[in-house]
Scaffold this motif. Sequence first.
Motif, PDB file in Angstrom:
ATOM      1  N   LYS A 104      98.490  40.106  35.034  1.00 26.77           N
ATOM      2  CA  LYS A 104      99.628  40.407  35.807  1.00 26.77           C
ATOM      3  C   LYS A 104      99.354  41.094  37.186  1.00 26.77           C
ATOM      4  N   ASP A 105     100.184  41.008  38.262  1.00 25.68           N
ATOM      5  CA  ASP A 105      99.976  42.040  39.186  1.00 25.68           C
ATOM      6  C   ASP A 105     100.711  43.367  38.930  1.00 25.68           C
ATOM      7  N   GLY A 106      99.808  44.523  39.551  1.00 23.18           N
ATOM      8  CA  GLY A 106     100.575  45.709  39.340  1.00 23.18           C
ATOM      9  C   GLY A 106      99.924  46.531  37.921  1.00 23.18           C
ATOM     10  N   THR A 107     100.140  47.887  37.951  1.00 21.61           N
ATOM     11  CA  THR A 107      99.648  48.497  36.739  1.00 21.61           C
ATOM     12  C   THR A 107     100.963  48.685  35.897  1.00 21.61           C
ATOM     13  N   PRO A 108     101.044  48.180  34.635  1.00 21.83           N
ATOM     14  CA  PRO A 108     102.145  48.276  33.699  1.00 21.83           C
ATOM     15  C   PRO A 108     102.431  49.932  33.468  1.00 21.83           C
TER      16      PRO A 108
END
Length: 548
Positions: free
Chosen positions: A147-151
């Motif tokens: 997915k996009d972004g850092t969780p």
Amino acid sequence: MSVRLIPRTPSAYGFPLLIKNILRTPLAYYPDREIVYRDKMTYTYVELNQRIQRLANALEKMGVKQGDTVAVMDWDSHRYLECFFAVPMMGAVLHTINIRLSPEQLIYTINHAKDDVILVNADFLPLLAAVKDQMKTVKKIILLNDKDGTPDTPLNLDDEYENLLAGSEPAYEFPDFDENAMATTFYTTGTTGLPKGVYFSHRQIVLHTYGLMSGLCAYEAQAGINSGDVYMPLTPMFHVHAWGIPYLCTMLGTKQVYPGKYEPEMLLKLIVSQKVTFSHCVPTIIHMLVSSPAIKQLDLSRWKVVIGGSALPRGLCKAGLENGINLYTAYGMSETCPLLTVANLKPHMFQWDAERQVEMRCRTGLPVPNVLLEVVDTEGNPLPHDGKSAGEVVVRSPWLTQGYVGDEEKSEELWANGWLHTGDIGFIDPEGYLQITDRVKDVIKTGGEWISSLELEDIISRHDAVSEAAVIGVPDPKWAERPLALVVLKPGAEAETSEEELKAFFAKYAEDGVIPKYGVPDKVLIVDSIAKTSVGKINKKQLREDYK
């Protein structure tokens, strides 16, 4: 006189059996064949090779050296395939973590394996975060993210996988070293106690790859695998290297499709869109697929599926064949890397009717080359191959684990008298086929006699209304144990199928002499679901606890 060793000139090269050599062949034969990850990524074998070298450079830059342990927590993915090669090819050890372990088992395996680096899918960050304060050896954590972004996570993430690869050179000189170097380790959960760690060397994995090739590709049989196949695993890659078949299919240069998380719609979509022709799985996966209404609309006539991990019931085999799936079984265990036998039909069986063929497809199978297999009595004496004499299955092969990590006592039990003891009971028929009749711990002992739970499961699976079944022994004051059958019915069959009818179905097989009368279960319970283990097998330990 002793054997005569070959002389070796000082300049001769002693070719070590190392995993890096598996990767050379497809680069020469099929450099442009594809590796596919879900509907997210497609690249060639040339790019696979470059990514493997980038990963090795990235890990080395992070401090990974020979003998260190790199662990992976991921769904079945192209990343996992890259780790199958890059980590052991560096001389490090790949630890494939079972993502379905309890928190207690998870942290035990991480600490026991002495993991230095963990590569973790974003989906499993909560599992790792729950035990982060108990980790003793982990120095770096790398994020695997679709997915996009850092969780959001309390874990200290050192980098992200694709970012690491992008910043690394696509050239790495993988060294030669002793072929007996440890390449992989993972933990088998078993049914009691803490997980046990098994381990395999480069030599063992290379020889196992050739064992797979001979057992699945070489013989005239009902299904043959070759470089033209399209492969998609349906056995988790954390479980015995997905049975070692990614190594085989890489050596063959087949197109490979990795499905990520197992979701029926995505699996069926990939099978059709990518023209998948070869997979392997436990029976519950096939059960899930043949139970899906969508399967009726699909042409699966080119799909060959090897079933392992649990016995393939004849009813399920028949349902698979009716849907066009070319089903047959193979046998092994975590300790055996895993392949021991394959249920290849011999040419004279090709003309047999469907019922007889189903019986042989569900056999445990013929030992593949370089597997020596016997059934023995309680004194360790081999029993005749008469199709009746049952005993414990013991094996020898060059790819069997040489023990359990840090457990000398259980290692010696495993290898008592120089044979690996499988804990399975079975017989060998005059044609040479092994048939497992039960696990030692699952056989039902009633009134001094043994009843095979697998045979009873196979019988009830033939009832038209039965979707899934399990048979266990439950305590009985008179007979010590009695069989209890648990049955999940097919949708729509609930109203017209009773427990008494199913018990009568068993009784008919007793009347025909297939099973003894004391083998008919006292009770048949219709249930909504049957407990499974972390790798999709029927969890008989849990069932015995639930129904005792």
